[in-house]
Design a protein around this motif. Structure first.
Motif, PDB file in Angstrom:
ATOM      1  N   LEU A 471       0.839  -1.185  -0.042  1.00 59.99           N
ATOM      2  CA  LEU A 471      -0.062  -0.237   0.022  1.00 59.99           C
ATOM      3  C   LEU A 471       0.972   1.037  -0.004  1.00 59.99           C
ATOM      4  N   PRO A 472       1.337   1.734  -1.201  1.00 56.55           N
ATOM      5  CA  PRO A 472       1.972   2.913  -1.474  1.00 56.55           C
ATOM      6  C   PRO A 472       1.464   4.150  -0.733  1.00 56.55           C
ATOM      7  N   VAL A 473       1.796   4.994   0.062  1.00 57.01           N
ATOM      8  CA  VAL A 473       1.299   6.111   0.746  1.00 57.01           C
ATOM      9  C   VAL A 473       2.611   7.153   0.447  1.00 57.01           C
ATOM     10  N   VAL A 474       2.113   8.316  -0.355  1.00 55.01           N
ATOM     11  CA  VAL A 474       3.325   9.562  -0.765  1.00 55.01           C
ATOM     12  C   VAL A 474       3.350  10.139   0.659  1.00 55.01           C
ATOM     13  N   SER A 475       4.551  10.735   1.000  1.00 56.31           N
ATOM     14  CA  SER A 475       5.137  11.485   1.878  1.00 56.31           C
ATOM     15  C   SER A 475       5.982  12.530   1.423  1.00 56.31           C
ATOM     16  N   GLY A 476       5.951  13.850   1.927  1.00 53.05           N
ATOM     17  CA  GLY A 476       7.064  14.683   1.534  1.00 53.05           C
ATOM     18  C   GLY A 476       8.219  14.315   2.431  1.00 53.05           C
ATOM     19  N   VAL A 477       9.219  15.274   2.298  1.00 51.89           N
ATOM     20  CA  VAL A 477      10.381  14.903   3.116  1.00 51.89           C
ATOM     21  C   VAL A 477      10.420  15.869   4.303  1.00 51.89           C
ATOM     22  N   CYS A 478      10.422  15.158   5.529  1.00 53.66           N
ATOM     23  CA  CYS A 478      10.637  15.676   6.904  1.00 53.66           C
ATOM     24  C   CYS A 478      11.262  14.645   7.692  1.00 53.66           C
ATOM     25  N   TYR A 479      11.993  15.024   8.855  1.00 51.14           N
ATOM     26  CA  TYR A 479      12.310  13.840   9.849  1.00 51.14           C
ATOM     27  C   TYR A 479      11.309  12.885  10.000  1.00 51.14           C
ATOM     28  N   GLY A 480      11.792  11.679   9.685  1.00 50.15           N
ATOM     29  CA  GLY A 480      10.813  10.372   9.886  1.00 50.15           C
ATOM     30  C   GLY A 480       9.559  10.351   9.008  1.00 50.15           C
ATOM     31  N   PHE A 481       9.388  11.272   8.025  1.00 46.36           N
ATOM     32  CA  PHE A 481       8.308  11.404   7.277  1.00 46.36           C
ATOM     33  C   PHE A 481       7.058  11.153   7.812  1.00 46.36           C
ATOM     34  N   ILE A 482       5.966  10.436   7.387  1.00 43.74           N
ATOM     35  CA  ILE A 482       4.653  10.682   8.018  1.00 43.74           C
ATOM     36  C   ILE A 482       4.775   9.770   9.501  1.00 43.74           C
ATOM     37  N   GLY A 483       5.073   8.507   9.297  1.00 42.01           N
ATOM     38  CA  GLY A 483       4.932   7.652  10.130  1.00 42.01           C
ATOM     39  C   GLY A 483       5.915   7.791  11.471  1.00 42.01           C
ATOM     40  N   ASN A 484       7.121   7.750  11.330  1.00 45.48           N
ATOM     41  CA  ASN A 484       8.253   7.937  12.480  1.00 45.48           C
ATOM     42  C   ASN A 484       8.229   9.436  12.870  1.00 45.48           C
ATOM     43  N   ARG A 485       7.827  10.308  12.131  1.00 39.52           N
ATOM     44  CA  ARG A 485       7.601  11.654  12.600  1.00 39.52           C
ATOM     45  C   ARG A 485       6.415  11.624  13.630  1.00 39.52           C
ATOM     46  N   MET A 486       5.618  10.986  13.430  1.00 39.19           N
ATOM     47  CA  MET A 486       4.415  10.918  14.566  1.00 39.19           C
ATOM     48  C   MET A 486       4.658  10.153  15.545  1.00 39.19           C
ATOM     49  N   LEU A 487       5.544   9.104  15.330  1.00 38.09           N
ATOM     50  CA  LEU A 487       5.999   8.412  16.394  1.00 38.09           C
ATOM     51  C   LEU A 487       6.522   9.170  17.422  1.00 38.09           C
ATOM     52  N   GLU A 488       7.422  10.025  17.149  1.00 37.43           N
ATOM     53  CA  GLU A 488       8.407  10.453  17.885  1.00 37.43           C
ATOM     54  C   GLU A 488       7.615  11.117  19.302  1.00 37.43           C
ATOM     55  N   PRO A 489       6.604  11.980  18.751  1.00 40.02           N
ATOM     56  CA  PRO A 489       5.979  12.758  20.079  1.00 40.02           C
ATOM     57  C   PRO A 489       4.955  11.869  20.847  1.00 40.02           C
ATOM     58  N   TYR A 490       4.623  10.970  20.154  1.00 37.91           N
ATOM     59  CA  TYR A 490       3.580   9.751  21.010  1.00 37.91           C
ATOM     60  C   TYR A 490       4.490   9.104  21.741  1.00 37.91           C
ATOM     61  N   ALA A 491       5.616   8.568  21.465  1.00 33.01           N
ATOM     62  CA  ALA A 491       6.586   7.869  22.121  1.00 33.01           C
ATOM     63  C   ALA A 491       7.461   8.737  23.256  1.00 33.01           C
ATOM     64  N   ARG A 492       7.506  10.123  23.006  1.00 33.10           N
ATOM     65  CA  ARG A 492       8.097  10.884  24.003  1.00 33.10           C
ATOM     66  C   ARG A 492       7.164  11.059  25.126  1.00 33.10           C
ATOM     67  N   GLU A 493       5.652  11.256  24.937  1.00 34.27           N
ATOM     68  CA  GLU A 493       5.134  11.268  26.020  1.00 34.27           C
ATOM     69  C   GLU A 493       5.166  10.025  26.784  1.00 34.27           C
ATOM     70  N   ALA A 494       5.066   8.976  26.173  1.00 31.82           N
ATOM     71  CA  ALA A 494       5.141   7.424  27.120  1.00 31.82           C
ATOM     72  C   ALA A 494       6.438   7.688  27.937  1.00 31.82           C
ATOM     73  N   HIS A 495       7.540   8.062  27.311  1.00 35.02           N
ATOM     74  CA  HIS A 495       8.644   8.032  28.062  1.00 35.02           C
ATOM     75  C   HIS A 495       8.687   9.327  29.319  1.00 35.02           C
ATOM     76  N   ARG A 496       8.191  10.209  28.844  1.00 32.34           N
ATOM     77  CA  ARG A 496       7.895  11.044  29.986  1.00 32.34           C
ATOM     78  C   ARG A 496       7.119  10.759  31.075  1.00 32.34           C
ATOM     79  N   LEU A 497       5.832  10.096  30.930  1.00 33.83           N
ATOM     80  CA  LEU A 497       5.002   9.584  31.780  1.00 33.83           C
ATOM     81  C   LEU A 497       5.705   8.504  32.803  1.00 33.83           C
TER      82      LEU A 497
END
Ligand code: CAA
Length: 702
Positions: A471-497
């Motif tokens: 299932l190809p999904v187009v992403s522009g260029v940024c740190y982590g693209f769509i998936g990993n960029r969203m993973l970062e703040p989600y996991a960050r909260e888990a680690h902070r909690l």
């Protein structure tokens, strides 16, 4: 007189050809015309039998999903129409070409007789939409093939091959080929007439419940309770089949209707329908249409024969494409090829491949240590170590040796694709193809479009992605693209909690209770705390202002506790079994004290809100920046690549269900509550504020 039906007579046969492109979805007009054609044939004394077929199209993909919530129940509604057809006084033959899905298979079952072409697929995908068959499928299928097989077929949601349908008694005959289907159906109808066959043959399992063990349905539900957690449709489907086993057909059909409506009214159906259409939208990119010539891809090269490179290579061998696999050292190459063979052998053992197919696929894979062997590849995908310097060396070399027009792809998961493209003199030919591990299994493919990537390169990558079953999904260029960029703040909260007082087990439980395949901390343990550490490295400087940032994970990294692979990470592992680690809890307490973080009791709700709101907020930001083309693309990435529950529709659809105003209020609340930390991280995306101010209930950029 008909617009979507081709009605013709062949002596004593009426031929009813369904002709609503592309897949004969049973929208209102087609239903009306099918009813009219059926009545015309029924009342014509010259007609002795009817044949229903797809005219130059697949037989029928079922109810028109776009109509649900609209004209789906305008007369004739499908269930009533099929009751009328099933009462035909003349034999009816369904000639199944291509596919008969959902309402399409129900239509075929309402015809007393079914003949299929050998490549057709027959099934009930409703469960994947959060529905159950709603036009007689749950009642007629058990009577036709038995309750247990019917239940399995309905709950699996996967179509059956025609041969299996024949074995089960769902099809009566197979034609020799699709081309001969209509002739074979006509011949079959004539045979039935000659034999004086009844218009409606008796069901082979007229009382489908009689052979079932005691407590069958209760035991079945208990067995599936884990797998069905959080989902409504499987329970409703099972209930409908249970009724089929206990009640006469007319009672069962009425009850099926009620259950179907219950499913259709549920947010789960809204979510799954959203994903269905999102998936079809994902391939559509402004500027790309069928007229754009694609680059021919006949040979692929993959650089790096590790787990990722090997998995990527398998995708192409699986579709019969030759692949060159390049490694630096002979041992690594041999190891990589041996691992691929092992993977194929496992598939063969499970009966998914024949030994001959294993050998055919292996024969398509050529190992090399020499870049010169990549000179004639049409597509090169690098899957080497995640370091910009290593990527630079690879792309400078590729630029030297690859033929003009070859597509040069990087499998980086976080690095800047534009920077990588700039290592070559042909940035227009460079693209990101971010496969997810294991690359031969996971369906998601982020196709990362650099600022100079040519449109035909993007279009070719999208087409090829589909060809290899992704299932190809187009992403522009940024740190982590769509998936990993969203993973970062989600996991960050888990680690902070963790520092604020939650435990790893509590955080993961809240997330799995929501329906995620895995809690985020277990996921980091699985992927490797070392991998997470490495990925965060480029961010570290910019984020030095938050000393709590992934602090506990960094400590675990320093101790060599990388997660499952070292037996310890956030948890202790004995084989696959996971236990809480008192040392991690003590570490969290110590770090909290060092950082001046007040520990307190953290509620499940707070874990949910902080992790999910941050995930959602980042997704909205990504949409606003144009990194993702549509909210649906973001939802596909997270449901397909990160185990987000499909029945919640993905993070952005879920935000709509929670209420955008609720999400915004929550973010603002934590911003105020969490002091400097809240001030730093809990900034609502501007688009979220705009949507709430405009009273919108769904996330979209339009
Ligand atoms: N209703 C409305 N539109 C449908 C449709 C349906 N049942 N099935 C497919 N389409 C549309 C798609 O949206 C797509 O439209 P666009 O070209 O505008 O994007 C087009 O048909 C072609 O579909 P795909 O791109 O998916 O083509 P494909 O060849 O890859 O797959 C397919 C074809 C296997 C039929 C796939 O589309 C599919 O799985 N469709 C859904 C089938 C389904 O779930 N049927 C059950 C419906 S519910 C039901 O029938 C309930 C009941 O019991 C009454």
């Amino acid at each position: 007189m008909y617009t979507l039906i081709d009605y013709s007579l062949d002596n004593e046969l009426a031929l009813i050809g369904l002709s609503r492109a592309p897949v004969n979805a049973l929208g209102l007009t087609l239903r009306q015309e099918l009813q009219a054609a059926f009545r015309q044939a029924s009342s014509d004394p010259a007609v002795k039998a009817l044949v229903v077929y797809g005219r130059g199209l697949p037989f029928c993909a079922g109810a028109d999903i776009a109509e649900f919530g609209g004209a789906a129940f305008d007369a004739p509604a499908l269930p009533q129409l099929l009751i009328e057809l099933a009462g035909s006084s003349k034999p009816m033959v369904a000639a199944i070409g291509g596919l008969a899905l959902g309402g399409g298979l129900e239509l075929a079952m309402a015809c007393g007789y079914r003949i299929s072409e050998p490549k057709a697929r027959l099934g009930f995908p409703e469960i994947t939409l959060g529905l159950l068959p709603g036009a007689g499928g749950t009642q007629r299928l058990p009577r036709l093939i038995g309750a247990e097989a019917a239940l399995e077929t309905i709950l699996a949601g996967q179509p059956l091959h025609a041969e299996r349908a024949l074995e089960l008694g769902l099809a009566d005959h197979l034609a020799d080929s699709a081309d001969e289907l209509l002739d074979a159906a006509r011949a079959y109808a004539r045979e039935l007439l000659q034999a004086g066959a009844p218009a409606q043959p008796a069901y082979p399992h007229a009382e489908p419940g009689v052979a079932l063990p005691d407590n069958f349905f209760v035991d079945y539900t208990a067995k599936k309770s884990g797998q069905w957690k959080g989902q409504l449709a499987p329970h409703l489907a099972l209930e409908a089949v249970r009724i089929a086993c206990e009640q006469p057909l007319d009672v069962g059909l009425a009850r099926e209707q009620e259950l179907f409506l219950e499913a259709m009214d549920s947010p789960q159906f809204q979510a799954l329908r959203h994903l269905f259409f999102a998936e079809r939208e994902a391939g559509k990119v402004p500027g790309i249409d069928a007229s754009l010539p694609l680059r021919p891809i006949g040979k692929v090269a993959v650089i790096g024969a590790g787990t990722m490179g090997g998995g990527i290579a398998m995708n192409f061998a699986n579709i019969g494409m030759p692949v060159v696999l390049l490694e630096q050292k002979r041992e690594a190459l041999d190891r990589g090829l041996a691992q691929i063979r092992k993977n194929y052998e496992i598939s063969a053992k499970r009966g998914k491949l024949t030994q001959e197919q294993v050998e055919q696929r292996m024969a398509l894979l050529a190992g090399t240590l020499d870049y010169a062997d990549l000179a004639d590849a049409d597509l090169v995908i690098e899957a080497v170590f995640e370091s910009m310097e290593v990527k630079r060396q690879v792309f400078v070399t590729l630029d030297e040796i690859c033929k003009p027009g070859a597509i040069l792809a990087t499998n980086t998961s976080t690095l800047d694709v534009d920077q990588i493209a700039a290592f070559t003199r042909r940035p227009q030919d460079v693209i990101g193809l971010h496969f997810f591990s294991p690359a031969n299994v996971m369906r998601l493919l982020e196709v990362v479009r650099g600022k100079e990537t040519a449109l035909d390169v993007l279009a070719t990558a999208l087409k090829l992605g589909k060809q290899i079953g992704k299932l190809p999904v187009v992403s522009g260029v940024c740190y982590g693209f769509i998936g990993n960029r969203m993973l970062e703040p989600y996991a960050r909260e888990a680690h902070r909690l963790l520092l604020e007082g939650a435990t790893p087990a509590q955080i993961d439980r809240v997330l799995t209770d929501l329906g995620l395949n895995m809690g985020v901390l277990s996921m980091y343990d699985l992927v490797g705390i070392d991998v997470g550490y490495l990925i965060r490295t480029p961010l570290r400087e910019a984020l030095a202002c938050d000393p709590s940032y992934y602090r506990l994970a960094d400590e675990l990294y320093a101790l060599g506790r990388y997660g499952q692979k070292t037996g310890r990470g956030m948890y202790i592992y004995e084989g696959r079994e996971r236990h809480d680690d008192p040392e991690v809890l003590a570490m969290a307490e110590r770090l909290a004290a060092e950082l001046g973080i007040q520990r307190r009791v953290i509620s499940d709700q707070e874990i949910h809100d902080r992790c999910l709101f941050m995930l959602i907020n980042e997704g909205i930001q990504i949409l606003d920046e144009g990194i993702a083309l549509r909210a649906g693309d973001i939802d596909l990435v997270w449901t397909c690549g990160y185990g987000f529950p499909t029945w919640l529709g993905g993070p952005l659809h879920y935000a709509g269900q929670l209420g955008l105003d609720h999400v915004l209020a929550g973010i603002n609340q934590y911003r105020a509550l969490l002091g400097a930390y809240g001030e730093q991280w809990f900034k609502p995306a501007a688009l979220l504020e705009q949507l709430v101010a405009a009273g919108k209930t769904r996330i979209s950029k339009d």
